[in-house]
Design a protein around this motif. Structure first.
Motif, mmCIF file in Angstrom:
data_model
loop_
_atom_site.group_PDB
_atom_site.id
_atom_site.type_symbol
_atom_site.label_atom_id
_atom_site.label_comp_id
_atom_site.label_asym_id
_atom_site.label_seq_id
_atom_site.Cartn_x
_atom_site.Cartn_y
_atom_site.Cartn_z
ATOM 1 N N ASN A 8 11.316 0.748 -3.026
ATOM 2 C CA ASN A 8 10.611 1.831 -2.331
ATOM 3 C C ASN A 8 9.250 1.404 -1.780
ATOM 4 N N PHE A 9 9.108 0.119 -1.451
ATOM 5 C CA PHE A 9 7.798 -0.323 -0.961
ATOM 6 C C PHE A 9 7.470 0.299 0.395
ATOM 7 N N ARG A 10 8.457 0.393 1.253
ATOM 8 C CA ARG A 10 8.187 0.954 2.582
ATOM 9 C C ARG A 10 7.752 2.406 2.485
ATOM 10 N N ALA A 11 8.367 3.168 1.578
ATOM 11 C CA ALA A 11 7.978 4.569 1.413
ATOM 12 C C ALA A 11 6.553 4.677 0.879
ATOM 13 N N ILE A 12 6.215 3.809 -0.089
ATOM 14 C CA ILE A 12 4.855 3.824 -0.640
ATOM 15 C C ILE A 12 3.855 3.414 0.420
ATOM 16 N N ASN A 13 4.192 2.377 1.206
ATOM 17 C CA ASN A 13 3.287 1.901 2.249
ATOM 18 C C ASN A 13 3.079 2.960 3.333
ATOM 19 N N SER A 14 4.146 3.678 3.664
ATOM 20 C CA SER A 14 4.031 4.723 4.684
ATOM 21 C C SER A 14 3.216 5.906 4.172
ATOM 22 N N LYS A 15 3.369 6.262 2.903
ATOM 23 C CA LYS A 15 2.694 7.432 2.361
ATOM 24 C C LYS A 15 1.228 7.173 2.054
ATOM 25 N N TYR A 16 0.926 5.986 1.501
ATOM 26 C CA TYR A 16 -0.442 5.717 1.035
ATOM 27 C C TYR A 16 -1.218 4.769 1.957
ATOM 28 N N GLY A 17 -0.551 4.160 2.941
ATOM 29 C CA GLY A 17 -1.251 3.321 3.898
ATOM 30 C C GLY A 17 -1.136 1.839 3.606
ATOM 31 N N ASN A 18 -1.550 1.048 4.601
ATOM 32 C CA ASN A 18 -1.435 -0.415 4.488
ATOM 33 C C ASN A 18 -2.338 -0.995 3.415
ATOM 34 N N ILE A 19 -3.492 -0.384 3.206
ATOM 35 C CA ILE A 19 -4.413 -0.911 2.188
ATOM 36 C C ILE A 19 -3.763 -0.864 0.814
ATOM 37 N N GLU A 20 -3.142 0.262 0.500
ATOM 38 C CA GLU A 20 -2.446 0.385 -0.782
ATOM 39 C C GLU A 20 -1.257 -0.564 -0.839
ATOM 40 N N GLY A 21 -0.531 -0.693 0.296
ATOM 41 C CA GLY A 21 0.598 -1.608 0.328
ATOM 42 C C GLY A 21 0.179 -3.051 0.102
#
Length: 288
Positions: free
Chosen positions: A173-186
């Motif tokens: 679920n990395f893409r979902a986390i990156n989309s929801k919280y932004g690139n900095i969090e990703g």
């Protein structure tokens, strides 16, 4: 589409043939080899300078013998030299020694400067080569390093008939986390997971970031059963990270694993690893 034999120059529309294309700059590896050859050539110039020094000493010795030897042969106790020749001999000798020293020192300084410059360039070239193999975000080896290092490990396994295991890892679920919280969090998650990878596997194992949230671990001298221990350590470290991070999401991963068989094609092994990873991610039943 660009044709193999020619290309259109931007702006002018002129056609240039393949033979007229400018030469490409040498690669860093080729430049390093060229620098090493130039340094070896400088060692040959050092030998030339020593040869010149020996030649000058021989000439001066011959001159002195030509001046002294006749008097010795004739058993004269006092060496007689025409006074008219003394100034010329003295100033000629001093000038010869002075010019020779100036030349020798100048050449030595030039050689040392050239050698230092070449060594500095060689060190810089090696640093740039090293940086080009490192992923700047995770500080793991990148895909270019993977393409260079895996053939070496495969050749070593073939030569020694040793074991070699490949493990591919994909974050859940990395893409979902990156989309929801932004690139900095990703990016933060990728750095943290890279840190967990490097601490969970042995120092002899090679960890690569293939791209995105995909990672590859090459484990020399390791069989599939022996790879269970570092994978368990990674699971344990990730569970502890989820507890301590205080994040509203849980980070997990899927993996695929396969061992290299001596004499086989490494591409087949990597395809088997990717296929196993895909089956785990999508809960598919393996088809043989």
């Amino acid at each position: 589409m660009v044709m193999p034999g020619a290309y259109c120059a931007r702006g002018g529309g002129a056609m240039q043939t393949k033979d007229q294309q400018p030469a490409l700059p040498p690669t860093m590896l080729a430049r390093a080899e060229q620098i090493q050859r130039e340094i070896q050539q400088l060692s040959g110039r050092d030998l030339q300078l020593w040869s010149i020094a020996i030649l000058v000493v021989v000439v001066l010795t011959a001159g002195m013998l030509a001046l002294v030897l006749p008097n010795v042969i004739w058993a004269q106790r006092v060496i007689r030299v025409e006074h008219a020749y003394l100034p010329q001999l003295f100033f000629g000798l001093i000038s010869l020694i002075l010019l020779f020293n100036i030349y020798l020192v100048g050449q030595k300084v030039a050689l040392n400067n050239t050698r230092r410059s070449l060594i500095s360039e060689l060190i810089l070239n090696e640093r740039l080569e090293s940086l080009s193999l490192i992923d700047p975000l995770t500080q793991l080896f990148n895909r270019r390093a993977m393409n260079e290092m895996i053939p070496r490990e495969v050749a070593r396994a073939n030569r020694l008939s040793s074991r070699l295991t490949f493990l591919t890892i994909d974050l859940d679920n990395f893409r979902a986390i990156n989309s929801k919280y932004g690139n900095i969090e990703g990016n933060f998650l990728l750095r943290e997971f890279a840190r967990l990878l490097t601490t969970s596997f042995r120092g002899g194992d090679i960890v690569f970031r293939q791209g995105g949230d995909e990672f590859l671990v090459v484990m020399p001298d390791t069989s599939e059963p022996e790879s269970d221990a570092p994978i368990r350590r990674l699971h344990s470290a990730l569970e502890q990270w989820n507890i301590n991070s205080g994040k509203s999401y849980q980070l997990g991963f899927n993996s695929g694993i396969a061992s290299y068989v001596t004499g086989s094609q490494v591409e087949d092994v990597l395809r088997a690893v990717d296929r196993q990873l895909y089956q785990k991610k999508h809960n598919l039943v393996p088809v043989f």
